[in-house]
Scaffold this motif. Sequence first.
Motif, mmCIF file in Angstrom:
data_model
loop_
_atom_site.group_PDB
_atom_site.id
_atom_site.type_symbol
_atom_site.label_atom_id
_atom_site.label_comp_id
_atom_site.label_asym_id
_atom_site.label_seq_id
_atom_site.Cartn_x
_atom_site.Cartn_y
_atom_site.Cartn_z
ATOM 1 N N ILE A 46 36.911 8.369 5.133
ATOM 2 C CA ILE A 46 36.434 7.033 4.795
ATOM 3 C C ILE A 46 37.579 6.317 4.095
ATOM 4 N N THR A 47 38.073 5.274 4.740
ATOM 5 C CA THR A 47 39.148 4.490 4.137
ATOM 6 C C THR A 47 38.512 3.376 3.329
ATOM 7 N N SER A 48 38.771 3.372 2.046
ATOM 8 C CA SER A 48 38.119 2.431 1.154
ATOM 9 C C SER A 48 39.141 1.698 0.303
ATOM 10 N N ASP A 49 39.016 0.377 0.282
ATOM 11 C CA ASP A 49 39.856 -0.411 -0.609
ATOM 12 C C ASP A 49 39.429 -0.222 -2.057
ATOM 13 N N SER A 50 38.231 0.297 -2.263
ATOM 14 C CA SER A 50 37.680 0.466 -3.607
ATOM 15 C C SER A 50 38.219 1.695 -4.326
ATOM 16 N N ASN A 51 38.846 2.611 -3.597
ATOM 17 C CA ASN A 51 39.383 3.841 -4.192
ATOM 18 C C ASN A 51 38.339 4.556 -5.054
ATOM 19 N N CYS A 52 37.179 4.818 -4.478
ATOM 20 C CA CYS A 52 36.124 5.516 -5.204
ATOM 21 C C CYS A 52 36.605 6.905 -5.602
ATOM 22 N N PRO A 53 36.394 7.305 -6.852
ATOM 23 C CA PRO A 53 36.923 8.584 -7.332
ATOM 24 C C PRO A 53 36.325 9.809 -6.647
ATOM 25 N N SER A 54 35.134 9.682 -6.067
ATOM 26 C CA SER A 54 34.493 10.843 -5.434
ATOM 27 C C SER A 54 34.357 10.652 -3.929
ATOM 28 N N ASN A 55 35.411 10.260 -3.263
ATOM 29 C CA ASN A 55 35.386 10.047 -1.821
ATOM 30 C C ASN A 55 35.499 11.400 -1.120
ATOM 31 N N ASP A 56 34.337 11.992 -0.809
ATOM 32 C CA ASP A 56 34.306 13.313 -0.181
ATOM 33 C C ASP A 56 33.889 13.254 1.285
ATOM 34 N N GLY A 57 33.964 12.078 1.889
ATOM 35 C CA GLY A 57 33.576 11.926 3.288
ATOM 36 C C GLY A 57 32.126 11.526 3.459
ATOM 37 N N SER A 58 31.506 11.046 2.379
ATOM 38 C CA SER A 58 30.112 10.608 2.479
ATOM 39 C C SER A 58 29.948 9.198 1.938
ATOM 40 N N PHE A 59 28.997 8.483 2.544
ATOM 41 C CA PHE A 59 28.525 7.214 2.010
ATOM 42 C C PHE A 59 27.272 7.512 1.203
ATOM 43 N N ARG A 60 27.087 6.824 0.072
ATOM 44 C CA ARG A 60 25.922 7.038 -0.790
ATOM 45 C C ARG A 60 25.206 5.712 -1.010
ATOM 46 N N TRP A 61 23.893 5.785 -1.215
ATOM 47 C CA TRP A 61 23.086 4.613 -1.547
ATOM 48 C C TRP A 61 21.808 5.073 -2.233
ATOM 49 N N SER A 62 21.115 4.124 -2.839
ATOM 50 C CA SER A 62 19.851 4.412 -3.514
ATOM 51 C C SER A 62 18.695 4.219 -2.549
ATOM 52 N N ILE A 63 17.838 5.216 -2.437
ATOM 53 C CA ILE A 63 16.662 5.115 -1.574
ATOM 54 C C ILE A 63 15.695 4.052 -2.084
ATOM 55 N N THR A 64 15.781 3.717 -3.381
ATOM 56 C CA THR A 64 14.885 2.711 -3.953
ATOM 57 C C THR A 64 15.441 1.291 -3.840
ATOM 58 N N ALA A 65 16.645 1.143 -3.306
ATOM 59 C CA ALA A 65 17.214 -0.193 -3.082
ATOM 60 C C ALA A 65 16.391 -0.906 -2.011
ATOM 61 N N PRO A 66 16.414 -2.242 -2.010
ATOM 62 C CA PRO A 66 15.740 -2.939 -0.909
ATOM 63 C C PRO A 66 16.276 -2.414 0.422
ATOM 64 N N ASN A 67 15.410 -1.996 1.279
ATOM 65 C CA ASN A 67 15.743 -1.434 2.596
ATOM 66 C C ASN A 67 16.429 -0.069 2.532
ATOM 67 N N GLY A 68 16.417 0.580 1.383
ATOM 68 C CA GLY A 68 17.024 1.914 1.267
ATOM 69 C C GLY A 68 16.400 2.921 2.217
ATOM 70 N N GLU A 69 15.081 2.887 2.352
ATOM 71 C CA GLU A 69 14.400 3.800 3.275
ATOM 72 C C GLU A 69 14.671 3.422 4.731
ATOM 73 N N SER A 70 14.776 2.122 4.995
ATOM 74 C CA SER A 70 15.083 1.672 6.358
ATOM 75 C C SER A 70 16.468 2.136 6.780
ATOM 76 N N VAL A 71 17.422 2.061 5.861
ATOM 77 C CA VAL A 71 18.784 2.526 6.154
ATOM 78 C C VAL A 71 18.771 4.023 6.461
ATOM 79 N N LEU A 72 17.994 4.787 5.697
ATOM 80 C CA LEU A 72 17.877 6.223 5.971
ATOM 81 C C LEU A 72 17.349 6.444 7.385
ATOM 82 N N SER A 73 16.357 5.682 7.800
ATOM 83 C CA SER A 73 15.808 5.802 9.151
ATOM 84 C C SER A 73 16.837 5.462 10.218
ATOM 85 N N ILE A 74 17.608 4.406 9.979
ATOM 86 C CA ILE A 74 18.656 4.005 10.930
ATOM 87 C C ILE A 74 19.675 5.122 11.092
#
Length: 106
Positions: A46-74
């Motif tokens: 994952i090439t990120s301009d943000s230079n996230c300190p824990s870039n282990d090859g995964s994207f993360r998000w909150s399931i409780t965010a608006p559409n968080g469950e929909s994103v999981l389904s996608i």
Amino acid sequence: MKKVFLFVFLLGMHGIAHASIQTKKVVRVGCHTHNNTCFAYVEGAITSDSNCPSNDGSFRWSITAPNGESVLSIILAAQMSGKNVSFGEAGCYDNFPTFNYAWINE
């Protein structure tokens, strides 16, 4: 009023146009049981301009965010069908790369 709407729309599109879109094959998907974090491990770096300190090859998000469950389904649908997902990379979530939107590619 129409001019204000057009200005806000174009301003929003400007932000989307500069997002880093990364199209990846999803290899693992899951959610933590001790918090609201879900993750999607992808093939390749994952090439990120943000230079996230824990870039282990995964994207993360909150399931409780608006559409968080929909994103999981996608993401699960894409993984099951063998299709790639495009992620609109958007900084870091809990020190890991995250995204503002995602879609399945043909």
